[in-house]
Design a protein around this motif. Structure first.
Motif, mmCIF file in Angstrom:
data_model
loop_
_atom_site.group_PDB
_atom_site.id
_atom_site.type_symbol
_atom_site.label_atom_id
_atom_site.label_comp_id
_atom_site.label_asym_id
_atom_site.label_seq_id
_atom_site.Cartn_x
_atom_site.Cartn_y
_atom_site.Cartn_z
ATOM 1 N N TYR A 68 -20.325 -34.589 2.836
ATOM 2 C CA TYR A 68 -18.968 -33.819 2.569
ATOM 3 C C TYR A 68 -18.965 -32.385 3.534
ATOM 4 O O TYR A 68 -20.035 -32.046 3.828
ATOM 5 N N PRO A 69 -17.836 -32.008 3.904
ATOM 6 C CA PRO A 69 -16.499 -31.905 3.361
ATOM 7 C C PRO A 69 -15.512 -33.008 4.344
ATOM 8 O O PRO A 69 -14.547 -33.530 4.040
ATOM 9 N N ASP A 70 -16.213 -33.540 5.492
ATOM 10 C CA ASP A 70 -15.345 -34.176 6.632
ATOM 11 C C ASP A 70 -15.833 -35.584 6.802
ATOM 12 O O ASP A 70 -15.380 -36.270 7.271
ATOM 13 N N GLY A 71 -16.868 -35.898 5.941
ATOM 14 C CA GLY A 71 -17.344 -37.407 6.215
ATOM 15 C C GLY A 71 -17.616 -37.693 7.459
ATOM 16 O O GLY A 71 -17.285 -38.956 7.793
ATOM 17 N N LEU A 72 -18.400 -36.845 8.220
ATOM 18 C CA LEU A 72 -18.775 -37.284 9.651
ATOM 19 C C LEU A 72 -19.674 -38.222 9.765
ATOM 20 O O LEU A 72 -20.395 -38.757 8.615
ATOM 21 N N VAL A 73 -19.706 -38.990 11.034
ATOM 22 C CA VAL A 73 -20.426 -40.189 10.939
ATOM 23 C C VAL A 73 -21.504 -39.834 12.260
ATOM 24 O O VAL A 73 -20.806 -39.341 13.266
ATOM 25 N N GLY A 74 -22.727 -40.211 12.339
ATOM 26 C CA GLY A 74 -23.662 -40.316 13.348
ATOM 27 C C GLY A 74 -23.304 -39.268 14.447
ATOM 28 O O GLY A 74 -23.666 -37.963 14.145
ATOM 29 N N ASP A 75 -23.201 -39.446 15.538
ATOM 30 C CA ASP A 75 -23.132 -38.580 16.577
ATOM 31 C C ASP A 75 -22.219 -37.328 16.441
ATOM 32 O O ASP A 75 -22.170 -36.320 17.048
#
Length: 353
Positions: free
Chosen positions: A286-293
């Motif tokens: 959280y807060p943005d649920g970023l993924v990988g790169d």
């Protein structure tokens, strides 16, 4: 004997007194007394360690008598708490405690805290660490107070605390830094100082350029600035948070990001580190649920430091986790954390032992 100052260990647990008094004798003369001590003929005292059950009337009477006798010259008093709750902390402070620590901390840590309070430095390494913690703590205290009050933040004060952190870890060693930081009463400040020390050790181990060392430690020191806006009953709750409290706590990352932006912070890495230090590579953070790169390298490094600090911290409701166990948990988070960086972090911690 490095110092002929006299200290007193007042205890109702004589079975534990031998190890503590031995550690105190490394910084001066140590007398061991019981709670019935009247403090007569002890005007030359340099400091006190209280290892008493504060809920007992004799402990209360003993420490209040000590407070009255030395009212003209307040003494350093390290109070060991059997239950380090917020109520116990407040009670100890009213009895004159200048530092509160859980009763299970190593005797050497207790002696180091008292030496620091009494102004005794055993050498250059200890002095570097003590000064580093003080400077960084002052910078962090000012930033959090300004954030809590809704005042414009002054990042210049934070900058002044960065050099001493790197110097302390480089000259005094990470172990001394951690032992000194663990004497801090406030959990949030303690955590930020721990993460900053771990970040300094990691950056030095990785051979970062001087400028990048500063940027990384700067982000580490202020990564939880948003917690200044979290209600204290949630922030200081002993034990686990319920679902509603956890949702409120998780707003601190976005709040910190907005506080820094409003205060004029423009460094993209710092802003990203403050907002995204709870993101995970698999998108579960959280807060943005970023993924990988989508998660930058510096943020990935900081997240590892942050999790390790949380696992190994000393809390009223849990004992500190050994380094090997904490590293095993980090290693088990493959897919959430970058395995290569976790391995490098483990090497940095092993090098600091």
């Amino acid at each position: 004997m490095p110092d002929e100052r006299t200290f007193v260990l007042v205890t109702d647990r004589p079975d534990r007194s031998a190890a503590i008094s031995a550690a105190l004798r490394a910084i001066g003369i140590c007398d061991v007394v019981g709670p019935e001590e009247t403090w007569r003929d002890r005007r030359a005292l340099a400091g006190v360690v209280s290892d008493l059950t504060l809920s007992r009337p004799e402990a209360d009477h003993c420490l209040r008598a000590l407070q009255r006798r030395f009212a003209d010259r307040p003494l350093p008093v390290v109070c060991l708490l059997r239950k380090a709750t917020q109520d116990a902390l407040r009670h100890a402070k009213t009895l004159g405690a200048t530092v509160c620590m859980p009763a299970y901390v190593p005797p050497e840590t207790i002696a180091a805290a008292l030496a620091n309070q009494a102004g005794i430095m055993a050498g250059a390494a200890e002095k570097a660490v003590s000064q580093g913690v003080v400077r960084a703590g002052e910078a962090l205290t000012g930033l959090m107070a300004e954030t809590r009050a809704g005042l414009p933040i002054r990042m210049g004060a934070v900058e002044a605390g960065l050099g001493p952190i790197l110097t302390a870890v480089q000259e005094g060693g990470l172990a001394r830094w951690l032992d000194t930081v663990w004497t801090h009463d406030d959990a949030t400040y303690q955590h930020c100082l721990l993460v900053a020390g771990l970040a300094a050790q990691f950056a030095l181990h990785l051979g970062f350029r001087h400028e990048d060392q500063f940027r990384f430690v700067r982000a580490a020191l202020i990564h939880d600035v948003g917690k200044a806006r979290i209600p204290l009953q949630i922030l200081n709750k002993p034990g686990r948070l319920d679902a509603g409290e956890l949702a409120v706590m998780r707003t601190h990352a976005a709040i910190g990001h907005e506080v820094l932006r409003a205060g004029g912070e423009r460094d993209p890495m710092t802003l990203s580190a403050v907002r995204h230090h709870h993101e995970m590579l698999d998108g579960s953070g959280y807060p943005d649920g970023l993924v990988g790169d989508q998660i930058g390298d510096m943020v990935r490094l900081l997240t590892i430091c942050d999790i390790y600090a949380a696992l190994t911290e000393r809390r009223p409701y849990k004992s500190p986790m050994p380094m090997a166990d904490a590293m095993a948990i980090l290693s088990s988070m493959e897919g959430k954390l970058e395995a290569r960086l976790v391995q490098s972090f483990g090497e940095a911690m092993a090098a600091a032992v």
